[in-house]
Write a protein that holds these residues in place. Structure first.
Motif: not given
Length: 181
Positions: A164-171
């Motif tokens: 998800x976009x949230x996971x990508x932002x976390x990375x």
């Protein structure tokens, strides 16, 4: 059971050594009261130094025992996750070698590796993955906090079976350059 016995043995040794250090400290106090003049001060200083050296030796022994107990606990955990004591030993040896050439602590690397194994990452992929994450996070200064954040994001993606976009932002926040083309 093995780690429990190791912890009990370590505790008994620490308690025994602590009692000896306490006895040495008491002797220093008694000597200080009995002694007078320059010779007494030298004697007191020497006894104080001996007590300090004994305390330092106790700390080193305690650290060694704790490290051995921690390594045994990790060996048992990886044995369960990897399915054999040999695989666990080989994996821990590789992880130790990796820790030597990185700025990261072995304890942290064991935690990250266990988290990745728990969500199904292949053991052979863990060190290369941690190396890439570590290089990225070090380059932007997020260090071990960045690795932890990236590992958590990867675990969430693996468990959700989607990105998800949230996971990508976390990375990205961890320092992994996922938005660079």
């Amino acid at each position: 059971k093995r780690e429990g016995r190791a912890a009990d043995e370590a505790g008994n040794r620490m308690q025994s050594a602590g009692g000896k250090a306490s006895q040495a400290h008491q002797k220093v106090k008694e000597s200080a009261l009995e002694s007078s003049g320059a010779l007494g001060m030298v004697k007191t200083a020497a006894l104080g130094a001996a007590t300090a050296i004994g305390g330092a030796a106790l700390a080193v022994v305690g650290f060694g025992i704790k490290s051995a107990a921690d390594m045994e606990t990790a060996r048992v955990s990886f044995d369960v996750m990897l399915g054999s004591a040999k695989k666990a030993g080989d994996f821990l040896q590789k992880l130790q070698s990796f820790a030597v050439v990185t700025p990261f602590q072995l304890a942290d690397l064991k935690t990250y590796a266990a988290r990745l194994l728990a969500v199904g990452v292949n053991a052979n992929d863990i060190i290369p993955l941690l190396r890439r994450i570590g290089d990225s996070t070090s380059a932007v200064g997020t260090g071990s906090f960045g690795i932890e954040r990236a590992v958590n994001a990867l675990n969430e993606m693996k468990l959700a079976s989607q990105v998800s976009e949230i996971h990508l932002k976390e990375l990205a926040f961890a320092g992994v350059p996922i938005f660079d083309a």
